[in-house]
Design an enzyme around this catalytic site. Structure first.
Site, short mmCIF file in Angstrom:
data_model
loop_
_atom_site.label_atom_id
_atom_site.label_comp_id
_atom_site.label_asym_id
_atom_site.label_seq_id
_atom_site.Cartn_x
_atom_site.Cartn_y
_atom_site.Cartn_z
N ASN A 11 18.91 1.57 47.91
CA ASN A 11 18.91 2.70 48.84
C ASN A 11 17.47 2.92 49.31
O ASN A 11 16.66 3.48 48.58
CB ASN A 11 19.46 3.94 48.11
CG ASN A 11 19.42 5.18 48.97
OD1 ASN A 11 19.13 5.11 50.17
ND2 ASN A 11 19.71 6.34 48.38
N TRP A 12 17.20 2.46 50.52
CA TRP A 12 15.82 2.50 51.02
C TRP A 12 15.44 3.89 51.52
O TRP A 12 14.30 4.12 51.88
CB TRP A 12 15.62 1.45 52.11
CG TRP A 12 15.79 0.03 51.64
CD1 TRP A 12 15.99 -0.39 50.34
CD2 TRP A 12 15.75 -1.16 52.43
NE1 TRP A 12 16.08 -1.75 50.28
CE2 TRP A 12 15.94 -2.26 51.56
CE3 TRP A 12 15.58 -1.42 53.79
CZ2 TRP A 12 15.96 -3.59 52.01
CZ3 TRP A 12 15.60 -2.73 54.25
CH2 TRP A 12 15.79 -3.81 53.35
N LYS A 13 16.40 4.78 51.62
CA LYS A 13 16.16 6.16 52.04
C LYS A 13 15.38 6.19 53.37
O LYS A 13 15.53 5.29 54.19
CB LYS A 13 15.46 6.94 50.93
CG LYS A 13 16.22 6.83 49.59
CD LYS A 13 15.76 7.77 48.55
CE LYS A 13 16.60 7.58 47.29
NZ LYS A 13 16.29 8.53 46.25
N HIS A 99 25.41 11.44 48.77
CA HIS A 99 24.18 11.28 47.99
C HIS A 99 23.58 12.66 47.71
O HIS A 99 23.67 13.57 48.54
CB HIS A 99 23.18 10.41 48.77
CG HIS A 99 22.00 10.05 47.92
ND1 HIS A 99 20.94 10.91 47.73
CD2 HIS A 99 21.74 8.95 47.17
CE1 HIS A 99 20.06 10.34 46.91
NE2 HIS A 99 20.53 9.15 46.55
N GLU A 101 20.69 13.81 47.79
CA GLU A 101 19.71 14.34 48.75
C GLU A 101 20.43 14.93 49.96
O GLU A 101 19.96 15.88 50.58
CB GLU A 101 18.72 13.23 49.14
CG GLU A 101 17.72 13.00 48.02
CD GLU A 101 17.24 11.58 47.84
OE1 GLU A 101 17.39 10.76 48.77
OE2 GLU A 101 16.73 11.28 46.74
N GLU A 171 24.79 9.81 39.51
CA GLU A 171 23.34 9.97 39.71
C GLU A 171 22.93 11.40 39.33
O GLU A 171 23.02 12.31 40.17
CB GLU A 171 22.99 9.72 41.17
CG GLU A 171 23.34 8.33 41.65
CD GLU A 171 22.46 7.93 42.82
OE1 GLU A 171 21.62 7.06 42.64
OE2 GLU A 171 22.62 8.52 43.90
N GLY A 177 14.27 9.85 41.53
CA GLY A 177 12.90 9.86 42.04
C GLY A 177 11.92 10.58 41.14
O GLY A 177 10.80 10.87 41.55
N SER A 217 16.08 6.70 38.85
CA SER A 217 14.90 6.08 38.23
C SER A 217 15.22 4.81 37.46
O SER A 217 14.65 4.56 36.40
CB SER A 217 14.16 7.09 37.36
OG SER A 217 13.67 8.16 38.15
N GLY A 238 16.76 3.47 44.11
CA GLY A 238 15.98 4.03 45.21
C GLY A 238 14.59 3.43 45.24
O GLY A 238 14.38 2.33 45.76
N GLY A 239 13.62 4.13 44.66
CA GLY A 239 12.22 3.73 44.72
C GLY A 239 11.99 2.26 44.38
O GLY A 239 11.26 1.55 45.10
P1 PGA Z 1 15.57 6.50 42.47
O1 PGA Z 1 16.73 6.91 43.50
O2 PGA Z 1 15.90 5.12 41.95
O3 PGA Z 1 14.30 6.52 43.29
O4 PGA Z 1 15.57 7.52 41.38
C1 PGA Z 1 18.07 6.60 43.22
C2 PGA Z 1 18.95 7.11 44.33
O5 PGA Z 1 18.64 8.12 44.95
O6 PGA Z 1 19.99 6.50 44.64
#
Ligand code: PGA
Length: 266
Positions: A11-13, A99, A101, A171, A177, A217, A238-239
């Site tokens: 997930n490159w956000k 998601h 966010e 999640e 994050g 994470s 994500g990250g």
């Molecule tokens: P993260 O994000 O790996 O940066 O914690 C995961 C996600 O939001 O899917």
């Protein structure tokens, strides 16, 4: 022995330039981690889907193209939104829905998440439905209740003729994050509860066929331990998905965990 094919999503956000997104896609396709043993999908920003899709097609990559969101109506006066047919035009085959966010920063309510979830499944795409509790909810002992409410409200009445097209991503919001990760035991327990909810909504066979992945994470250093837990069928990253080498290592951990499950799970 589980027959579920593990799933890893990147997930490159809201990150990367167009050039950076193409470079990352090219690096991943060059060492293609997708195979019979592992489904891998990349989720770039909407505006990079076209370029990333073209890069994957040129490389004849098995990596799937995913979108981070969608709108449930096929067309109309919905300024700023992107429909599922528009995504289909770009060869998108998977969509993230709900998601955290989007739920907690943008303010998406359960009923909109539910409409998106049904629309993605009805369109024949893979729906990666994200659920998870906030820190306050966890501290109040509400983890299972929140996961169950989010899963039930999204899936109630949703047709699931092909259970491989639903991926549930557990999640925990406090782990996204933040560098904090659920323990493998916590993840295993949450996944088992979610599978029980799926069994109740559908049936035991369907529940056994749905991939439930962990996100929050996940890094190359903790992926193998998380993915080795029974019922943890991969991860949403994500990250760490913004670094090609790290993401490929996480994919390798998912393949390794499946090989280990296959060897030991009756
Ligand atoms: P993260 O994000 O790996 O940066 O914690 C995961 C996600 O939001 O899917």
């Amino acid at each position: 022995m589980t027959t579920r094919r593990p799933f890893v999503g990147g997930n490159w956000k809201m990150n990367l330039t167009r050039e950076g997104a193409v470079a990352l896609a090219r690096a991943l396709a060059g060492d293609d981690p997708a195979s019979e043993a592992l489904e891998v999908a990349l989720f770039p920003a909407f505006v990079h889907l076209d370029a990333v899709g073209a890069t994957l097609a040129l490389a004849r990559s098995g990596l799937a193209l995913g979108a981070q969101d969608c709108y449930p109506e096929p067309d109309g006066a919905f300024t700023g939104e992107v429909s599922i047919p528009m995504l289909g035009d770009l060869s998108v085959s998977a969509v993230l829905v709900g998601h955290s966010e989007r739920r907690h920063i943008i303010g998406e309510p359960d009923d909109l998440v539910a409409r998106k979830c049904r629309a993605v499944l009805d369109a024949g795409l893979t729906c990666v439905l994200c659920v998870g509790e906030t820190l306050d909810e966890r501290q109040a002992g509400l983890t299972d209740a929140v996961n169950e409410r989010q899963a039930r409200s999204a899936l109630q009445g949703a047709d699931l003729d092909d259970p491989s097209r639903l991926v549930v991503a557990y999640e925990p919001v406090w782990a996204i994050g933040t560098g904090r990760t659920a323990t493998p035991e916590d993840a295993q327990e949450a996944h088992a509860r979610l599978r029980a909810v799926l069994s109740d909504l559908y049936d035991a066979d369907t529940a056994e066929s749905v991939r439930i992945i962990y996100g929050g994470s996940v890094k190359p250093g903790n992926a193998a331990e998380l993915f080795s837990r029974p019922g943890v069928d991969g991860g949403l990253i994500g990250g760490a998905s913004l670094d090609a080498r790290g993401f490929l290592d996480i994919c390798a951990a998912a393949r390794g965990a499946r090989a280990a499950h296959g060897a030991t799970t009756p």
